[in-house]
Design a protein around this motif. Structure first.
Motif, mmCIF file in Angstrom:
data_model
loop_
_atom_site.group_PDB
_atom_site.id
_atom_site.type_symbol
_atom_site.label_atom_id
_atom_site.label_comp_id
_atom_site.label_asym_id
_atom_site.label_seq_id
_atom_site.Cartn_x
_atom_site.Cartn_y
_atom_site.Cartn_z
ATOM 1 N N GLN A 122 -17.582 -25.996 12.649
ATOM 2 C CA GLN A 122 -18.653 -26.757 12.239
ATOM 3 C C GLN A 122 -18.683 -26.493 10.692
ATOM 4 O O GLN A 122 -18.832 -25.379 10.363
ATOM 5 C CB GLN A 122 -20.079 -26.175 12.955
ATOM 6 C CG GLN A 122 -21.375 -26.851 12.331
ATOM 7 C CD GLN A 122 -22.333 -26.259 13.140
ATOM 8 O OE1 GLN A 122 -22.726 -25.099 13.622
ATOM 9 N NE2 GLN A 122 -23.524 -27.348 13.444
ATOM 10 N N LEU A 134 -16.479 -21.730 16.151
ATOM 11 C CA LEU A 134 -17.253 -21.455 17.187
ATOM 12 C C LEU A 134 -16.433 -21.311 18.499
ATOM 13 O O LEU A 134 -15.635 -22.547 18.845
ATOM 14 C CB LEU A 134 -18.685 -22.358 17.495
ATOM 15 C CG LEU A 134 -19.537 -22.146 16.383
ATOM 16 C CD1 LEU A 134 -20.494 -23.408 16.148
ATOM 17 C CD2 LEU A 134 -20.454 -21.007 16.507
ATOM 18 N N PRO A 144 -21.096 -16.207 18.518
ATOM 19 C CA PRO A 144 -21.908 -16.137 17.119
ATOM 20 C C PRO A 144 -20.945 -16.841 15.951
ATOM 21 O O PRO A 144 -21.591 -16.996 15.107
ATOM 22 C CB PRO A 144 -22.174 -14.841 16.956
ATOM 23 C CG PRO A 144 -21.090 -13.867 17.387
ATOM 24 C CD PRO A 144 -20.662 -14.831 18.835
ATOM 25 N N ARG A 175 -17.072 -17.137 10.380
ATOM 26 C CA ARG A 175 -17.167 -17.765 9.425
ATOM 27 C C ARG A 175 -15.960 -17.761 8.536
ATOM 28 O O ARG A 175 -15.833 -16.605 7.963
ATOM 29 C CB ARG A 175 -18.465 -17.512 8.615
ATOM 30 C CG ARG A 175 -18.876 -18.265 7.370
ATOM 31 C CD ARG A 175 -19.865 -17.961 6.558
ATOM 32 N NE ARG A 175 -21.208 -18.199 7.510
ATOM 33 C CZ ARG A 175 -21.829 -19.187 7.841
ATOM 34 N NH1 ARG A 175 -21.549 -20.121 7.052
ATOM 35 N NH2 ARG A 175 -22.749 -19.192 8.526
#
Lengths: 111, 118
Positions: free
Chosen positions: B37, B91, B111, B114
């Motif tokens: 994402q 993810l 979670p 990143r």
């Protein structure tokens, strides 16, 4: 046409309001439908599955219309904590078991 | 019980380096998925594992991306020669992988990791 389409919003509503989101999907063979919720910078969390007969969980009601290929989510008595992005999710496309996520509808509940 | 876990939570790497991202699914879940994402965007499907079947790699954006799942449990997503456009949240999700009455397809997410490529 996108596989799953949602109005991106944002929907700005006062506390206590009723708000409805719709979502359309393109794969008529889809069998599984869900609403997920995603808070800012967090992972998506399952809100509820959507069953053919429609289902309700507290203030949340989900409906499925297979003929028109759309799914809806109704939130009654909105709370500040309902502010999030709501993702419409459908299985498919055909032959692929992973879910297809809509881009989400952002809800902002205001005091 | 324990949910899906991912590591690291954050990764900063230089362009051109390889990175490995790890996912531990929920115990007993046979299906595992990777998505990414980008900021302000929707989820993009990358790859799907189901039991011992060949993975569905149809979402991998280039041959720099690969993933494996050892022993039907832990999965590693590898990105070789990272580029700045690889920066995103990666993810992982798992599900039972088979229908039980009307259920079994719900996916539960970790979670995320990143990734920032500088």
């Amino acid at each position: 046409r996108k596989e799953v389409e949602q109005d991106p919003g944002p929907f700005n509503v006062p506390e206590g309001a009723t708000v409805a989101f719709n979502c359309t999907y393109s794969n008529s063979a889809s069998q599984s439908f869900f609403w997920y919720r995603q808070d800012c910078r967090k992972e998506p969390k399952l809100l509820m599955s959507v069953y053919s007969s429609g289902n309700e969980d507290g203030r949340f009601t989900a409906q499925l219309n297979r003929a028109s290929q759309y799914i809806s989510l109704l939130i009654r008595d909105s709370k500040l904590s309902d502010s999030a992005t709501y993702l419409c999710v459908v299985n498919g496309p055909t032959g692929r078991r992973a879910l297809t996520f809509g881009s989400g509808t952002r809800l902002q509940v205001q005091p | 019980g324990a949910g899906v876990s991912q590591s690291p939570s954050n990764k900063v790497t230089e362009k051109g380096k390889d990175v490995e991202l790890r996912c531990d699914p929920i115990s007993g879940h046979t299906a595992l998925y990777w998505y990414r994402q980008s900021l302000g965007q929707g989820l993009e499907f990358l790859i799907y594992f189901q039991g011992n079947s060949a993975p569905d790699k149809s979402g991998l954006p280039s041959d720099r991306f690969s993933a494996e799942r050892t022993g039907g449990s832990v999965s590693t997503l590898t990105i070789q020669r990272t580029q700045q456009e690889d920066s995103a949240v990666y993810l992982c999700a798992s599900s039972l992988g088979f229908p039980v009455l009307d259920r079994g397809h719900e996916q539960y997410f970790g979670p995320g990791t990143r990734l920032t490529v500088t």
